[in-house]
Scaffold this motif. Structure first.
Motif, PDB file in Angstrom:
ATOM      1  N   CYS A  66     -10.658  48.620  86.883  1.00 51.08           N
ATOM      2  CA  CYS A  66     -10.085  49.988  87.272  1.00 51.08           C
ATOM      3  C   CYS A  66     -11.005  51.091  86.414  1.00 51.08           C
ATOM      4  N   CYS A  67     -11.806  51.722  87.448  1.00 48.45           N
ATOM      5  CA  CYS A  67     -12.533  52.903  87.162  1.00 48.45           C
ATOM      6  C   CYS A  67     -13.702  52.404  86.090  1.00 48.45           C
ATOM      7  N   CYS A  68     -14.428  51.109  86.235  1.00 47.28           N
ATOM      8  CA  CYS A  68     -15.335  50.833  85.190  1.00 47.28           C
ATOM      9  C   CYS A  68     -16.774  50.628  85.910  1.00 47.28           C
ATOM     10  N   GLY A  69     -17.487  51.033  85.173  1.00 46.71           N
ATOM     11  CA  GLY A  69     -19.283  51.028  85.477  1.00 46.71           C
ATOM     12  C   GLY A  69     -19.712  49.723  85.023  1.00 46.71           C
ATOM     13  N   VAL A  70     -19.081  48.618  85.679  1.00 38.86           N
ATOM     14  CA  VAL A  70     -19.540  47.272  85.239  1.00 38.86           C
ATOM     15  C   VAL A  70     -21.016  47.003  85.722  1.00 38.86           C
ATOM     16  N   VAL A  71     -21.395  47.533  87.022  1.00 41.32           N
ATOM     17  CA  VAL A  71     -22.528  47.297  87.386  1.00 41.32           C
ATOM     18  C   VAL A  71     -23.746  48.719  86.987  1.00 41.32           C
ATOM     19  N   GLU A 118     -29.180  40.921  86.022  1.00 40.38           N
ATOM     20  CA  GLU A 118     -28.859  40.064  84.841  1.00 40.38           C
ATOM     21  C   GLU A 118     -27.240  39.834  84.386  1.00 40.38           C
ATOM     22  N   LEU A 119     -26.624  40.563  85.274  1.00 40.99           N
ATOM     23  CA  LEU A 119     -25.040  40.528  85.366  1.00 40.99           C
ATOM     24  C   LEU A 119     -24.682  39.422  85.926  1.00 40.99           C
ATOM     25  N   PRO A 120     -23.788  38.506  85.351  1.00 41.99           N
ATOM     26  CA  PRO A 120     -23.399  37.299  85.938  1.00 41.99           C
ATOM     27  C   PRO A 120     -22.319  37.729  86.940  1.00 41.99           C
ATOM     28  N   LYS A 121     -22.336  36.847  88.047  1.00 39.01           N
ATOM     29  CA  LYS A 121     -21.541  37.009  89.058  1.00 39.01           C
ATOM     30  C   LYS A 121     -20.094  36.283  88.801  1.00 39.01           C
ATOM     31  N   ILE A 122     -19.089  36.755  88.482  1.00 39.47           N
ATOM     32  CA  ILE A 122     -17.941  36.069  88.045  1.00 39.47           C
ATOM     33  C   ILE A 122     -17.321  35.556  89.431  1.00 39.47           C
ATOM     34  N   LYS A 123     -16.441  34.356  89.292  1.00 36.69           N
ATOM     35  CA  LYS A 123     -15.974  33.743  90.417  1.00 36.69           C
ATOM     36  C   LYS A 123     -14.642  34.134  90.781  1.00 36.69           C
ATOM     37  N   GLN A 124     -13.753  34.678  89.876  1.00 36.54           N
ATOM     38  CA  GLN A 124     -12.573  34.832  90.156  1.00 36.54           C
ATOM     39  C   GLN A 124     -12.133  35.964  91.215  1.00 36.54           C
ATOM     40  N   PRO A 125     -11.145  35.687  91.953  1.00 35.17           N
ATOM     41  CA  PRO A 125     -10.679  36.956  92.864  1.00 35.17           C
ATOM     42  C   PRO A 125     -10.388  37.946  91.879  1.00 35.17           C
ATOM     43  N   THR A 126     -11.167  39.195  92.401  1.00 35.50           N
ATOM     44  CA  THR A 126     -10.986  40.555  91.809  1.00 35.50           C
ATOM     45  C   THR A 126     -10.604  41.628  92.558  1.00 35.50           C
ATOM     46  N   LEU A 127      -9.711  42.539  91.707  1.00 38.30           N
ATOM     47  CA  LEU A 127      -9.238  43.632  92.445  1.00 38.30           C
ATOM     48  C   LEU A 127      -9.934  44.681  91.746  1.00 38.30           C
ATOM     49  N   ILE A 128     -10.561  45.875  92.641  1.00 38.39           N
ATOM     50  CA  ILE A 128     -11.479  46.885  91.987  1.00 38.39           C
ATOM     51  C   ILE A 128     -10.487  47.922  92.371  1.00 38.39           C
ATOM     52  N   LEU A 129     -10.165  48.725  91.395  1.00 37.42           N
ATOM     53  CA  LEU A 129      -9.121  50.038  91.919  1.00 37.42           C
ATOM     54  C   LEU A 129      -9.825  51.229  91.203  1.00 37.42           C
ATOM     55  N   TRP A 130      -9.765  52.186  92.032  1.00 38.45           N
ATOM     56  CA  TRP A 130     -10.847  53.501  91.644  1.00 38.45           C
ATOM     57  C   TRP A 130     -10.048  54.785  92.537  1.00 38.45           C
ATOM     58  N   GLY A 131     -10.417  55.817  91.614  1.00 42.89           N
ATOM     59  CA  GLY A 131      -9.809  57.023  91.978  1.00 42.89           C
ATOM     60  C   GLY A 131     -11.097  57.758  92.807  1.00 42.89           C
ATOM     61  N   ASP A 132     -10.780  58.230  93.781  1.00 42.46           N
ATOM     62  CA  ASP A 132     -11.764  58.704  94.737  1.00 42.46           C
ATOM     63  C   ASP A 132     -12.772  59.789  94.252  1.00 42.46           C
ATOM     64  N   ILE A 137      -7.936  55.228  95.734  1.00 39.64           N
ATOM     65  CA  ILE A 137      -6.970  55.910  95.588  1.00 39.64           C
ATOM     66  C   ILE A 137      -7.177  57.223  95.537  1.00 39.64           C
ATOM     67  N   LYS A 138      -6.637  57.995  97.010  1.00 39.96           N
ATOM     68  CA  LYS A 138      -7.150  59.388  96.937  1.00 39.96           C
ATOM     69  C   LYS A 138      -6.557  60.539  96.002  1.00 39.96           C
ATOM     70  N   LYS A 139      -7.145  61.227  95.907  1.00 44.40           N
ATOM     71  CA  LYS A 139      -6.792  62.558  95.075  1.00 44.40           C
ATOM     72  C   LYS A 139      -6.525  62.061  93.509  1.00 44.40           C
TER      73      LYS A 139
END
Length: 370
Positions: free
Chosen positions: A149-154, A235-249, A275-277
């Motif tokens: 959620c709203c995290c700059g992993v990349v 150099e960031l590993p690609k995880i294999k788990q199903p992943t939900l990315i949630l973000w405020g626009d 998610i808007k607004k």
């Protein structure tokens, strides 16, 4: 100097009540290496329920950040909510400041509570780095799903220099996210909120700073520096788990481009929901919508591959309008006609018919026949 009456401390006690009424208790775990972790754990964990870990970001403690979500999840999961190292009362004498170290500490706390596997690791902001590290370090056998959620992993170290962020230097960002004055506190609110509060009493700002921002200032700034140090997507590993990315626009801390970048990095295993607004505090500003998407992802069965660019629904009706919505559970063999109103026949253990309209706003209706 501590004030005679603290509104923030009173609110903190109320949030503690929310957690205890949700069936959680506060526990401290000494990891034996100079690290002590504090965590909210189920009073009576049930073997019939899967386990879930919620990881907070910077700012207030974990109770404040998850108080609007916890009651939605405890009926379905044994929920564990730790204070990460240098937040709340969790601390260490070890010099490691990486998100990998935080992930190791969280895993050791779970193991101390007889948890060997979690259905999902859910991370807000800084907690998203920790959730991602847990998934990469321990694999799908231990962490089955991930929610970022709203995290700059990349994010990459060069992004600071290239203007991706509103604040162009990591030291300046660290000062904003660990405010020590009312002026810095208001500056932080301007970045994290969708709409900056026009007027907040100075006494309330000071109260918040005294309760949550005075301790471990240097250590928390070191945590932020460790995130960006030499960080590269390659150099960031690609995880294999199903992943939900949630973000405020309207996130100004981690711009929306980073959500799309993460989805491109992980590929088809991800579902991106915008998610808007909403700003960086999407879980607080749009809590109902945030909880709806989070709960739907966590409670559904493991997602199957989508057909082309069209998601397959779980069941019932799913509407998508500009958001990336990936559904779940159907193991597919697909036959597609060329008509405007397209019928997808999906074979599974049951026979499922999916009707997709050709409008911009897509409505997916699912009927199931035995």
């Amino acid at each position: 100097m501590p004030r005679c009456f603290s509104v923030i401390r009173l609110l903190d006690k109320l949030f503690s009540t929310v957690f205890t009424h949700s069936g959680l208790r506060h526990a401290a775990t000494d990891l034996g290496d100079g690290t002590v972790m504090h965590c909210w754990v189920p009073t009576r964990p049930l073997p019939s329920k899967p386990n879930l870990v919620l990881l907070h970001g910077f700012g207030a403690n974990t109770k404040w950040q998850w108080s609007k979500t916890i009651c939605k999840l405890v009926p379905h999961f044994n929920v564990y909510v730790p204070d990460l190292v240098f937040f709340g009362r969790s601390t260490t004498t070890r010099p490691d400041r990486t998100d990998a170290f935080q992930a190791e500490c969280v895993m050791r706390v779970l193991e101390a509570n007889n948890v060997k596997k979690v259905s999902a690791a859910v991370g807000l902001s800084y907690g998203g780095y920790v959730a991602y590290s847990m998934a990469a370090m321990y694999g799908v056998e231990v962490v089955e799903r991930v929610v970022i959620c709203c995290c700059g992993v990349v994010v990459e170290e060069k992004d600071m220099r290239e203007g991706v962020f509103v604040v162009g230097e990591v030291d300046l960002a660290a000062e904003v996210l660990t405010p020590q004055t009312p002026e810095k506190m208001m500056e932080m609110l301007g970045y994290v909120a969708y709409k900056k509060p026009r007027c907040v009493p100075t006494c309330l700002l000071n109260d918040f700073i005294d309760v949550f921002c005075r301790e471990y200032v240097d250590e928390r700034r070191e945590l932020l520096r460790a995130i960006l140090k030499d960080r590269k997507i390659s150099e960031l590993p690609k995880i294999k788990q199903p992943t939900l990315i949630l973000w405020g626009d309207e996130d100004k801390v981690f711009p929306i481009e980073l959500a799309h970048r993460l989805k491109r990095h992980l590929g088809d295993i991800t579902q991106l929901t915008i998610i808007k607004k909403a700003g960086h505090l999407v879980n607080a500003e749009r809590s109902d919508e945030f909880n709806k998407h989070l709960k739907a992802f966590l409670i559904s069965r493991p997602p199957a591959k989508s057909v082309g660019n069209s998601p397959l629904p779980v069941d019932g009706k799913v509407e998508t309008n500009g958001a990336f919505v990936v559904s779940s559970e159907i193991k597919t063999t697909v036959e597609e006609s060329t008509e405007t109103n397209t019928t997808l026949e999906v074979s599974t253990e049951t026979k499922t018919t999916v009707q997709v309209s050709s409008e911009t706003k897509t409505t997916v209706e699912v009927s199931t026949e035995r």
